[in-house]
Design a protein around this motif. Sequence first.
Motif, short mmCIF file in Angstrom:
data_model
loop_
_atom_site.label_atom_id
_atom_site.label_comp_id
_atom_site.label_asym_id
_atom_site.label_seq_id
_atom_site.Cartn_x
_atom_site.Cartn_y
_atom_site.Cartn_z
N ALA A 80 -21.63 -11.88 32.02
CA ALA A 80 -20.26 -11.90 31.52
C ALA A 80 -19.91 -10.60 30.82
O ALA A 80 -18.80 -10.10 30.93
N SER A 81 -20.90 -10.05 30.10
CA SER A 81 -20.64 -8.79 29.41
C SER A 81 -20.42 -7.66 30.39
O SER A 81 -19.60 -6.76 30.16
N LEU A 82 -21.15 -7.70 31.52
CA LEU A 82 -20.94 -6.67 32.54
C LEU A 82 -19.55 -6.79 33.14
O LEU A 82 -18.87 -5.79 33.37
N THR A 83 -19.13 -8.02 33.41
CA THR A 83 -17.80 -8.22 33.98
C THR A 83 -16.73 -7.72 33.03
O THR A 83 -15.78 -7.04 33.42
N ALA A 84 -16.89 -8.03 31.77
CA ALA A 84 -15.92 -7.55 30.78
C ALA A 84 -15.93 -6.05 30.69
O ALA A 84 -14.90 -5.41 30.52
N HIS A 85 -17.11 -5.47 30.85
CA HIS A 85 -17.22 -4.02 30.76
C HIS A 85 -16.47 -3.34 31.90
O HIS A 85 -15.79 -2.34 31.71
N PHE B 164 -11.68 4.84 37.34
CA PHE B 164 -12.58 3.73 37.60
C PHE B 164 -13.42 3.33 36.38
O PHE B 164 -13.68 2.15 36.18
N VAL B 165 -13.88 4.30 35.63
CA VAL B 165 -14.78 4.01 34.52
C VAL B 165 -13.98 3.96 33.23
O VAL B 165 -13.20 4.88 32.93
N ARG B 166 -14.17 2.92 32.42
CA ARG B 166 -13.38 2.72 31.22
C ARG B 166 -14.12 3.06 29.93
O ARG B 166 -13.50 3.10 28.88
N ASP B 167 -15.40 3.29 30.01
CA ASP B 167 -16.16 3.65 28.82
C ASP B 167 -15.79 5.06 28.38
O ASP B 167 -15.94 6.02 29.14
N ARG B 168 -15.31 5.23 27.14
CA ARG B 168 -14.79 6.51 26.69
C ARG B 168 -15.85 7.60 26.67
O ARG B 168 -15.61 8.73 27.09
N THR B 169 -17.03 7.25 26.18
CA THR B 169 -18.09 8.25 26.09
C THR B 169 -18.50 8.73 27.47
O THR B 169 -18.67 9.94 27.70
N ALA B 170 -18.66 7.80 28.39
CA ALA B 170 -19.04 8.17 29.76
C ALA B 170 -17.97 9.03 30.41
O ALA B 170 -18.28 10.01 31.11
N LEU C 154 -24.00 5.34 34.08
CA LEU C 154 -24.14 5.97 32.76
C LEU C 154 -23.47 5.12 31.68
O LEU C 154 -24.02 4.95 30.58
N SER C 155 -22.30 4.57 31.99
CA SER C 155 -21.59 3.75 31.01
C SER C 155 -22.34 2.47 30.69
O SER C 155 -22.18 1.90 29.60
N LEU C 156 -23.16 1.98 31.62
CA LEU C 156 -23.98 0.80 31.36
C LEU C 156 -25.20 1.14 30.51
O LEU C 156 -25.62 0.35 29.65
N LEU C 157 -25.77 2.30 30.74
CA LEU C 157 -27.03 2.66 30.09
C LEU C 157 -26.85 3.27 28.71
O LEU C 157 -27.72 3.14 27.86
N LEU C 158 -25.72 3.95 28.49
CA LEU C 158 -25.53 4.61 27.20
C LEU C 158 -25.55 3.64 26.02
O LEU C 158 -26.21 3.92 25.01
N PRO C 159 -24.84 2.50 26.09
CA PRO C 159 -24.92 1.57 24.94
C PRO C 159 -26.33 1.06 24.68
O PRO C 159 -26.72 0.87 23.52
N ARG C 160 -27.10 0.85 25.73
CA ARG C 160 -28.46 0.39 25.55
C ARG C 160 -29.34 1.48 24.94
O ARG C 160 -30.21 1.20 24.11
N ALA C 161 -29.10 2.72 25.38
CA ALA C 161 -29.86 3.82 24.79
C ALA C 161 -29.47 4.03 23.33
O ALA C 161 -30.32 4.34 22.49
#
Length: 601
Positions: free
Chosen positions: A2-7, A139-145, A418-425
């Motif tokens: 669900a978190s991935l879908t929201a992301h 396409f990518v919504r993560d600001r840092t990425a 990258l947007s998926l891995l950055l929060p985990r890192a």
Amino acid sequence: MASLTAHVTAAAAPPSDRSRFWLSVLLTWAFMSALSLYAARAAIAAGYPAGPDDLLRLVEVRDWLAGQAWTDVSQHRIGVPGTLSMHWSRLVDLPIAGIVQLVSPFAGSDAAERAALIAVPLLTSLATLVAGSFLVRRFVRDRTAVLLAPLFLAATPLAAIQTWPMRIDHHGWQIAASVSAVAALFGRRRFRAGACAGFAMAAGLAIAIEGLPLALIIGVVLAGRALLDRGECARLTAYTAALGSGTLGLFAITQSPHLWNAVWCDALMPPYIAALCAAALVLMVLHMSPVRTPMHRLLVMVAAAGAGGGTLLLVNPVCAAGPFASLDPLVMEVWYKSVAEGRPLWHASDALQLTIGAQLLIGAAGYGFAIRHAHRRARRDWTAMAVIFAGAALIGIAVMRASGTATIFALPGTVYLLSLLLPRAAAVRPPWRVFTLAAVITLLLPLSPLIAHSALVPREAEDNGPPFSNGPRSIPADCGQPPALSGLASLPPSTILAPLDMAPALLYASPHRVVASAHHRGNAAMADTIRAFLGSGDEAVRIAKDRGVRYLAFCPSMNEVERYAKRAPDGLAGRLTRGEVPDWLRPVPLPGPVELYEFSR
């Protein structure tokens, strides 16, 4: 999950901090420009273009500024006693000539040309960086990425090498146009998005017909979307109408009127334009009348495809066989099959295969994750972009020089990963957080495979050429560059029989004419040049007499000459390589590594 879908679907609106986005783009461009200028400082100090096509491009601009017509891109010093009709576009000449004209009154022509050789690649790089960053941002919504996306674009080797200082060939602008088209394609306003994409793609086709497969892939993707969603018909019809009208308009303003009846298939010519316009006219039915059911829309699309293909076959069926179908078999075997950038990827160096393969695989993985976890609307866009990427990747694998565009199209998927891995890192505890973040960015950076290969594999271990075998590296610096041929300028203007790859530098450095260069429209002259170097003395003498040749230029260390000598050891090139000079060739003293002979009979 669900978190991935929201992301993936978070905030349908673009990131709000546009100023940071633009700052990231401009700072990345400024940093990479400074870095490339420093790395290219030796070439900049030398003052001449990087490779054969760059040299001939500047010769073309010089001829235009000296009075040659805007619509005449022929090379009148190639193919004597005739002339060489080039397949190049004046659109690429415009920024070069503009800078030369602007700087010349203040600094002289030499400094003006050097300024153009520096500025034009940087401008091309900026255009590609802006378009590619906008594509990722859609396409990518993560600001840092998203803020890191320009760095990933700048670190894409196959695109960067085409916008390196002193490189002014058309490939950089072709990449910029293709990326701009796809970036525009996914705008919210369907008709405007389709029209902008169509006009950008038309500019790319005017620059080089190599973009035609990508243009067709985009059309197929839009047709699929319109088949499923009637509202998408606006995007499809706008794209095809803009593509058809744009190619028609650009041809009309950049080409000579006599070319309306020409039969060349290697550039944006009337047969292709007629096919694009015919398909666009049929598809206008989708826009002008209510075609409600998917089956009816499919019938219209099939009719449009039939109209386009039928028009091409009717106007010029030769073009259906491809742009190189009419090449002399000897030219095809000896020259075309040795052009590394036009060959499939599996013929490239190990470093290049690793670099491109890693980027494509990482991008494909990112697209897979995004499509799997996206909501319906976002999944539709991700799927469309994934199909465009897959098509571009297949084209890039089949024709190596097209890989630059494909690797940029991989970046939405890469940056999504990258947007998926950055929060985990970032969640890793100090002091390992910084190292983990750096490791994630480094592993996904497009340049990393090439750096790793260079560090782990000694250059001597490579037995299949340099990492990037197109461009200036295919010719030894001492023979393929103007300083080696500057001594020719003191001789009266004459016709010279020279290796194909030497011709651009010879034209750049002297007022002489050449029999042929490595440009396929000079098919007959290229065949004569190859036969002269492969054949007996009688063959070379006959060709020299037929074409009014006075001198023969030779360089044993050129790759092209080595191929001739290997293919025909007892031919002219093989004999000259061994120092066996026929009695009908008189040596002419010339400083540098190039050998010059005068025909005595």
